[in-house]
Motif scaffolding. Sequence first.
Motif, PDB file in Angstrom:
ATOM      1  N   VAL A 139       0.870  -1.174   0.000  1.00 18.11           N
ATOM      2  CA  VAL A 139       0.000   0.000   0.000  1.00 18.11           C
ATOM      3  C   VAL A 139       0.907   1.225   0.000  1.00 18.11           C
ATOM      4  CG1 VAL A 139      -1.703   1.341   1.286  1.00 18.11           C
ATOM      5  CG2 VAL A 139      -1.849  -1.146   1.279  1.00 18.11           C
ATOM      6  N   VAL A 140       0.637   2.160  -0.920  1.00 14.48           N
ATOM      7  CA  VAL A 140       1.401   3.401  -0.975  1.00 14.48           C
ATOM      8  C   VAL A 140       0.432   4.564  -0.845  1.00 14.48           C
ATOM      9  CG1 VAL A 140       2.936   4.845  -2.376  1.00 14.48           C
ATOM     10  CG2 VAL A 140       3.188   2.368  -2.435  1.00 14.48           C
ATOM     11  N   VAL A 141       0.782   5.512   0.021  1.00 10.47           N
ATOM     12  CA  VAL A 141       0.018   6.744   0.201  1.00 10.47           C
ATOM     13  C   VAL A 141       0.914   7.890  -0.249  1.00 10.47           C
ATOM     14  CG1 VAL A 141      -1.104   8.267   1.859  1.00 10.47           C
ATOM     15  CG2 VAL A 141      -1.229   5.783   2.163  1.00 10.47           C
ATOM     16  N   PHE A 142       0.378   8.721  -1.143  1.00 10.81           N
ATOM     17  CA  PHE A 142       1.154   9.850  -1.650  1.00 10.81           C
ATOM     18  C   PHE A 142       0.205  10.987  -1.990  1.00 10.81           C
ATOM     19  CE2 PHE A 142       3.098  12.111  -5.293  1.00 10.81           C
ATOM     20  CZ  PHE A 142       4.214  12.619  -4.644  1.00 10.81           C
ATOM     21  N   ASP A 143       0.503  12.163  -1.502  1.00 10.92           N
ATOM     22  CA  ASP A 143      -0.259  13.371  -1.812  1.00 10.92           C
ATOM     23  C   ASP A 143      -1.755  13.191  -1.533  1.00 10.92           C
ATOM     24  OD1 ASP A 143      -0.451  16.018  -2.573  1.00 10.92           O
ATOM     25  OD2 ASP A 143      -0.635  15.565  -4.702  1.00 10.92           O
ATOM     26  N   TRP A 191      -1.425  -2.596  -4.126  1.00 17.31           N
ATOM     27  CA  TRP A 191      -0.904  -3.550  -5.103  1.00 17.31           C
ATOM     28  C   TRP A 191      -0.890  -4.930  -4.478  1.00 17.31           C
ATOM     29  CZ3 TRP A 191       0.957   1.400  -5.091  1.00 17.31           C
ATOM     30  CH2 TRP A 191       1.003   2.041  -6.323  1.00 17.31           C
ATOM     31  N   PRO A 192      -1.615  -5.880  -5.047  1.00 21.85           N
ATOM     32  CA  PRO A 192      -1.574  -7.243  -4.517  1.00 21.85           C
ATOM     33  C   PRO A 192      -0.242  -7.908  -4.858  1.00 21.85           C
ATOM     34  CG  PRO A 192      -2.924  -7.167  -6.481  1.00 21.85           C
ATOM     35  CD  PRO A 192      -2.533  -5.746  -6.167  1.00 21.85           C
ATOM     36  N   PHE A 193       0.134  -8.856  -4.041  1.00 23.77           N
ATOM     37  CA  PHE A 193       1.385  -9.594  -4.226  1.00 23.77           C
ATOM     38  C   PHE A 193       1.517 -10.138  -5.638  1.00 23.77           C
ATOM     39  CE2 PHE A 193       3.571 -13.707  -4.205  1.00 23.77           C
ATOM     40  CZ  PHE A 193       4.814 -13.335  -3.718  1.00 23.77           C
ATOM     41  N   GLU A 238      -6.948   6.525  -5.096  1.00 27.36           N
ATOM     42  CA  GLU A 238      -8.216   7.039  -4.589  1.00 27.36           C
ATOM     43  C   GLU A 238      -7.926   7.951  -3.400  1.00 27.36           C
ATOM     44  OE1 GLU A 238     -10.203   3.846  -1.758  1.00 27.36           O
ATOM     45  OE2 GLU A 238      -9.645   2.950  -3.675  1.00 27.36           O
ATOM     46  N   PRO A 239      -8.751   8.968  -3.186  1.00 25.07           N
ATOM     47  CA  PRO A 239      -8.492   9.918  -2.092  1.00 25.07           C
ATOM     48  C   PRO A 239      -8.498   9.244  -0.722  1.00 25.07           C
ATOM     49  CG  PRO A 239     -10.221  10.731  -3.555  1.00 25.07           C
ATOM     50  CD  PRO A 239      -9.938   9.318  -3.958  1.00 25.07           C
ATOM     51  N   CYS A 240      -7.619   9.720   0.148  1.00 24.16           N
ATOM     52  CA  CYS A 240      -7.612   9.253   1.538  1.00 24.16           C
ATOM     53  C   CYS A 240      -8.780   9.897   2.267  1.00 24.16           C
ATOM     54  CB  CYS A 240      -6.308   9.636   2.223  1.00 24.16           C
ATOM     55  SG  CYS A 240      -4.872   8.771   1.596  1.00 24.16           S
ATOM     56  N   GLU A 241      -9.325   9.179   3.218  1.00 23.77           N
ATOM     57  CA  GLU A 241     -10.442   9.707   3.997  1.00 23.77           C
ATOM     58  C   GLU A 241      -9.994  10.840   4.909  1.00 23.77           C
ATOM     59  OE1 GLU A 241     -12.153   6.297   5.912  1.00 23.77           O
ATOM     60  OE2 GLU A 241     -12.484   5.305   3.994  1.00 23.77           O
ATOM     61  N   SER A 242      -8.779  10.769   5.398  1.00 25.73           N
ATOM     62  CA  SER A 242      -8.255  11.797   6.295  1.00 25.73           C
ATOM     63  C   SER A 242      -7.229  12.646   5.562  1.00 25.73           C
ATOM     64  CB  SER A 242      -7.582  11.143   7.503  1.00 25.73           C
ATOM     65  OG  SER A 242      -6.898  12.110   8.258  1.00 25.73           O
ATOM     66  N   ARG A 243      -7.366  13.951   5.658  1.00 25.92           N
ATOM     67  CA  ARG A 243      -6.376  14.853   5.045  1.00 25.92           C
ATOM     68  C   ARG A 243      -5.077  14.851   5.855  1.00 25.92           C
ATOM     69  NH1 ARG A 243      -6.381  16.125   0.115  1.00 25.92           N
ATOM     70  NH2 ARG A 243      -5.382  18.093   0.522  1.00 25.92           N
ATOM     71  N   LYS A 244      -5.094  14.252   7.030  1.00 27.20           N
ATOM     72  CA  LYS A 244      -3.907  14.203   7.877  1.00 27.20           C
ATOM     73  C   LYS A 244      -2.989  13.048   7.503  1.00 27.20           C
ATOM     74  CE  LYS A 244      -6.155  16.377  11.794  1.00 27.20           C
ATOM     75  NZ  LYS A 244      -6.576  16.236  13.184  1.00 27.20           N
ATOM     76  N   THR A 245      -3.449  12.164   6.616  1.00 29.11           N
ATOM     77  CA  THR A 245      -2.648  11.009   6.230  1.00 29.11           C
ATOM     78  C   THR A 245      -1.420  11.482   5.466  1.00 29.11           C
ATOM     79  OG1 THR A 245      -4.633   9.667   6.074  1.00 29.11           O
ATOM     80  CG2 THR A 245      -2.672   8.811   4.986  1.00 29.11           C
ATOM     81  N   LEU A 272       3.986  -2.623   3.893  1.00 31.87           N
ATOM     82  CA  LEU A 272       3.924  -3.998   3.439  1.00 31.87           C
ATOM     83  C   LEU A 272       2.823  -4.649   4.258  1.00 31.87           C
ATOM     84  CD1 LEU A 272       7.725  -4.860   3.259  1.00 31.87           C
ATOM     85  CD2 LEU A 272       6.260  -3.859   1.513  1.00 31.87           C
ATOM     86  N   VAL A 273       1.840  -5.241   3.575  1.00 31.83           N
ATOM     87  CA  VAL A 273       0.627  -5.715   4.222  1.00 31.83           C
ATOM     88  C   VAL A 273       0.495  -7.222   4.025  1.00 31.83           C
ATOM     89  CG1 VAL A 273      -1.875  -5.438   4.292  1.00 31.83           C
ATOM     90  CG2 VAL A 273      -0.451  -3.496   3.692  1.00 31.83           C
ATOM     91  N   ALA A 274       0.045  -7.910   5.055  1.00 25.73           N
ATOM     92  CA  ALA A 274      -0.162  -9.356   4.976  1.00 25.73           C
ATOM     93  C   ALA A 274      -1.055  -9.706   3.791  1.00 25.73           C
ATOM     94  CB  ALA A 274      -0.784  -9.870   6.270  1.00 25.73           C
ATOM     95  N   ARG A 275      -0.734 -10.796   3.128  1.00 25.21           N
ATOM     96  CA  ARG A 275      -1.471 -11.197   1.924  1.00 25.21           C
ATOM     97  C   ARG A 275      -2.905 -11.610   2.203  1.00 25.21           C
ATOM     98  NH1 ARG A 275       1.918 -15.234  -1.534  1.00 25.21           N
ATOM     99  NH2 ARG A 275       0.052 -15.074  -2.812  1.00 25.21           N
ATOM    100  N   ASN A 276      -3.221 -11.965   3.435  1.00 30.71           N
ATOM    101  CA  ASN A 276      -4.586 -12.392   3.732  1.00 30.71           C
ATOM    102  C   ASN A 276      -5.534 -11.208   3.964  1.00 30.71           C
ATOM    103  OD1 ASN A 276      -3.530 -11.655   6.204  1.00 30.71           O
ATOM    104  ND2 ASN A 276      -4.460 -13.347   7.316  1.00 30.71           N
ATOM    105  N   LEU A 277      -5.026  -9.979   3.916  1.00 32.76           N
ATOM    106  CA  LEU A 277      -5.869  -8.789   4.050  1.00 32.76           C
ATOM    107  C   LEU A 277      -6.328  -8.313   2.676  1.00 32.76           C
ATOM    108  CD1 LEU A 277      -4.033  -6.606   6.721  1.00 32.76           C
ATOM    109  CD2 LEU A 277      -6.067  -7.993   7.024  1.00 32.76           C
ATOM    110  N   SER A 278      -7.598  -7.980   2.569  1.00 33.58           N
ATOM    111  CA  SER A 278      -8.118  -7.419   1.323  1.00 33.58           C
ATOM    112  C   SER A 278      -7.649  -5.975   1.194  1.00 33.58           C
ATOM    113  CB  SER A 278      -9.646  -7.465   1.324  1.00 33.58           C
ATOM    114  OG  SER A 278     -10.147  -6.550   2.295  1.00 33.58           O
ATOM    115  N   SER A 279      -7.794  -5.428   0.000  1.00 33.64           N
ATOM    116  CA  SER A 279      -7.404  -4.030  -0.201  1.00 33.64           C
ATOM    117  C   SER A 279      -8.235  -3.112   0.685  1.00 33.64           C
ATOM    118  CB  SER A 279      -7.535  -3.641  -1.668  1.00 33.64           C
ATOM    119  OG  SER A 279      -8.875  -3.748  -2.093  1.00 33.64           O
ATOM    120  N   LYS A 280      -9.501  -3.432   0.855  1.00 34.47           N
ATOM    121  CA  LYS A 280     -10.381  -2.614   1.694  1.00 34.47           C
ATOM    122  C   LYS A 280      -9.890  -2.613   3.148  1.00 34.47           C
ATOM    123  CE  LYS A 280     -15.239  -1.841   2.737  1.00 34.47           C
ATOM    124  NZ  LYS A 280     -16.607  -2.234   2.464  1.00 34.47           N
TER     125      LYS A 280
END
Length: 95
Positions: free
Chosen positions: A28-32, A38-40, A68-75, A81-89
Amino acid sequence: MDKTNKNQLSLATADIGRAAIEANANLVVVFDHKKLFWPFEGLVLLAKQTPAALTLGLFCVCVARAGEPCESRKTGNSFMLVARNLSSKEAMKDL
């Protein structure tokens, strides 16, 4: 160039795509104030098709264009790096 700028430059050029693959993780990448998942499996395919490094800078460009926009402007700008068993949501729910 001071030490902070050198660290920022080395992070921007780090091959985080292949690091995620080696860690057997999604990315997961957060930018601007935008986020993208991105799935494995997609990272593996991208790594096979791209001989160059899959840098954080490259992923940030993708996020800027397709994220897609972040819900928080503070992000802030980050990657996870996220465990593969987690969905994107699930992986992006608090961003």
